[in-house]
Scaffold this motif. Sequence first.
Motif, PDB file in Angstrom:
ATOM      1  N   GLU A  66       0.854  -1.193   0.000  1.00  0.00           N
ATOM      2  CA  GLU A  66       0.000   0.000   0.000  1.00  0.00           C
ATOM      3  C   GLU A  66       0.886   1.237   0.000  1.00  0.00           C
ATOM      4  O   GLU A  66       1.783   1.351   0.847  1.00  0.00           O
ATOM      5  N   PRO A  67       0.668   2.160  -0.927  1.00  0.00           N
ATOM      6  CA  PRO A  67       1.450   3.398  -0.909  1.00  0.00           C
ATOM      7  C   PRO A  67       1.259   4.119   0.427  1.00  0.00           C
ATOM      8  O   PRO A  67       0.169   4.082   0.999  1.00  0.00           O
ATOM      9  N   TYR A  68       2.340   4.722   0.922  1.00  0.00           N
ATOM     10  CA  TYR A  68       2.243   5.488   2.166  1.00  0.00           C
ATOM     11  C   TYR A  68       2.885   6.853   1.943  1.00  0.00           C
ATOM     12  O   TYR A  68       3.650   7.058   1.001  1.00  0.00           O
ATOM     13  N   ILE A  69       2.561   7.795   2.823  1.00  0.00           N
ATOM     14  CA  ILE A  69       3.063   9.162   2.671  1.00  0.00           C
ATOM     15  C   ILE A  69       4.528   9.216   3.109  1.00  0.00           C
ATOM     16  O   ILE A  69       4.846   8.955   4.265  1.00  0.00           O
ATOM     17  N   GLY A  70       5.403   9.549   2.169  1.00  0.00           N
ATOM     18  CA  GLY A  70       6.829   9.628   2.458  1.00  0.00           C
ATOM     19  C   GLY A  70       7.222  11.021   2.935  1.00  0.00           C
ATOM     20  O   GLY A  70       6.365  11.866   3.228  1.00  0.00           O
ATOM     21  N   ALA A  71       8.519  11.258   2.999  1.00  0.00           N
ATOM     22  CA  ALA A  71       9.044  12.514   3.544  1.00  0.00           C
ATOM     23  C   ALA A  71       8.669  13.730   2.694  1.00  0.00           C
ATOM     24  O   ALA A  71       8.720  14.852   3.176  1.00  0.00           O
ATOM     25  N   HIS A  72       8.297  13.506   1.430  1.00  0.00           N
ATOM     26  CA  HIS A  72       7.880  14.626   0.569  1.00  0.00           C
ATOM     27  C   HIS A  72       6.396  14.957   0.718  1.00  0.00           C
ATOM     28  O   HIS A  72       5.909  15.880   0.063  1.00  0.00           O
ATOM     29  N   GLY A  73       5.677  14.154   1.502  1.00  0.00           N
ATOM     30  CA  GLY A  73       4.256  14.424   1.705  1.00  0.00           C
ATOM     31  C   GLY A  73       3.363  13.875   0.607  1.00  0.00           C
ATOM     32  O   GLY A  73       2.184  14.243   0.543  1.00  0.00           O
ATOM     33  N   VAL A  74       3.908  13.029  -0.242  1.00  0.00           N
ATOM     34  CA  VAL A  74       3.105  12.367  -1.283  1.00  0.00           C
ATOM     35  C   VAL A  74       3.291  10.858  -1.158  1.00  0.00           C
ATOM     36  O   VAL A  74       4.283  10.396  -0.593  1.00  0.00           O
ATOM     37  N   PRO A  75       2.328  10.065  -1.698  1.00  0.00           N
ATOM     38  CA  PRO A  75       2.425   8.603  -1.557  1.00  0.00           C
ATOM     39  C   PRO A  75       3.601   8.014  -2.341  1.00  0.00           C
ATOM     40  O   PRO A  75       3.892   8.452  -3.456  1.00  0.00           O
ATOM     41  N   VAL A  76       4.234   7.029  -1.725  1.00  0.00           N
ATOM     42  CA  VAL A  76       5.386   6.354  -2.342  1.00  0.00           C
ATOM     43  C   VAL A  76       5.266   4.842  -2.169  1.00  0.00           C
ATOM     44  O   VAL A  76       4.554   4.355  -1.282  1.00  0.00           O
ATOM     45  N   ILE A  77       5.992   4.126  -3.029  1.00  0.00           N
ATOM     46  CA  ILE A  77       6.233   2.697  -2.840  1.00  0.00           C
ATOM     47  C   ILE A  77       7.712   2.445  -3.116  1.00  0.00           C
ATOM     48  O   ILE A  77       8.383   3.275  -3.729  1.00  0.00           O
ATOM     49  N   PHE A  78       8.181   1.298  -2.648  1.00  0.00           N
ATOM     50  CA  PHE A  78       9.554   0.885  -2.959  1.00  0.00           C
ATOM     51  C   PHE A  78       9.505  -0.466  -3.665  1.00  0.00           C
ATOM     52  O   PHE A  78       8.741  -1.354  -3.282  1.00  0.00           O
ATOM     53  N   VAL A  79      10.343  -0.605  -4.700  1.00  0.00           N
ATOM     54  CA  VAL A  79      10.450  -1.856  -5.454  1.00  0.00           C
ATOM     55  C   VAL A  79      11.744  -2.544  -5.035  1.00  0.00           C
ATOM     56  O   VAL A  79      12.816  -1.912  -4.978  1.00  0.00           O
ATOM     57  N   HIS A  80      11.636  -3.830  -4.726  1.00  0.00           N
ATOM     58  CA  HIS A  80      12.769  -4.610  -4.207  1.00  0.00           C
ATOM     59  C   HIS A  80      13.992  -4.505  -5.133  1.00  0.00           C
ATOM     60  O   HIS A  80      13.843  -4.624  -6.357  1.00  0.00           O
ATOM     61  N   PRO A  81      15.186  -4.308  -4.546  1.00  0.00           N
ATOM     62  CA  PRO A  81      16.382  -4.168  -5.401  1.00  0.00           C
ATOM     63  C   PRO A  81      16.673  -5.393  -6.274  1.00  0.00           C
ATOM     64  O   PRO A  81      17.298  -5.256  -7.324  1.00  0.00           O
ATOM     65  N   LYS A  82      16.209  -6.570  -5.868  1.00  0.00           N
ATOM     66  CA  LYS A  82      16.496  -7.767  -6.687  1.00  0.00           C
ATOM     67  C   LYS A  82      15.864  -7.667  -8.063  1.00  0.00           C
ATOM     68  O   LYS A  82      16.303  -8.314  -9.010  1.00  0.00           O
ATOM     69  N   ASP A  83      14.814  -6.830  -8.172  1.00  0.00           N
ATOM     70  CA  ASP A  83      14.115  -6.708  -9.453  1.00  0.00           C
ATOM     71  C   ASP A  83      14.818  -5.760 -10.421  1.00  0.00           C
ATOM     72  O   ASP A  83      14.473  -5.708 -11.602  1.00  0.00           O
ATOM     73  N   THR A  84      15.771  -4.959  -9.913  1.00  0.00           N
ATOM     74  CA  THR A  84      16.420  -3.936 -10.747  1.00  0.00           C
ATOM     75  C   THR A  84      17.935  -4.042 -10.596  1.00  0.00           C
ATOM     76  O   THR A  84      18.627  -3.033 -10.456  1.00  0.00           O
ATOM     77  N   HIS A  85      18.428  -5.280 -10.589  1.00  0.00           N
ATOM     78  CA  HIS A  85      19.877  -5.526 -10.590  1.00  0.00           C
ATOM     79  C   HIS A  85      20.574  -4.798  -9.444  1.00  0.00           C
ATOM     80  O   HIS A  85      21.624  -4.177  -9.635  1.00  0.00           O
TER      81      HIS A  85
END
Length: 141
Positions: free
Chosen positions: A108-127
């Motif tokens: 679920e996207p959550y509000i990050g330090a910039h005040g807008v929703p964020v997600i993180f994608v696992h590093p294994k998926d992007t080398h």
Amino acid sequence: MKIGRLNHIGVATPDIEAAKATWAALYGADKATPVKDFPHLGVKVCFIDTGNTEIELIEPLGEGSPIRKFLENNPKGGQHHVCFEVDDIIAARDAMRDRGATVLGSGEPYIGAHGVPVIFVHPKDTHGVLVELMQKPEGAH
Ligand code: CO
């Protein structure tokens, strides 16, 4: 779904004030926000404006900080993630899953330090690169 502008580069540090001072002294990057605590995110954050993007300095705050393990492996700190803007964070999350990537946490996207929703994608998926996707802020270019 296609990523947009590079919003910032995340850099983890054990000493955010020292890191902030270094970016100013060594590179003249002295346009920075005050260090702000985000207890619910487990981090202290400062953004340094470098013209076409920002450096996000991140220091752990509290025992459960999500960057504590990174700093155990990289005690002096280091480059942690890259963050790109997307037009629609929910569509981006769904696209990541459809494309076989792992969205961290509950997804679920959550509000990050910039005040807008964020997600993180696992590093294994992007080398090996941890990628943050951020809902494009209102009025952003
Ligand atoms: Co970030």
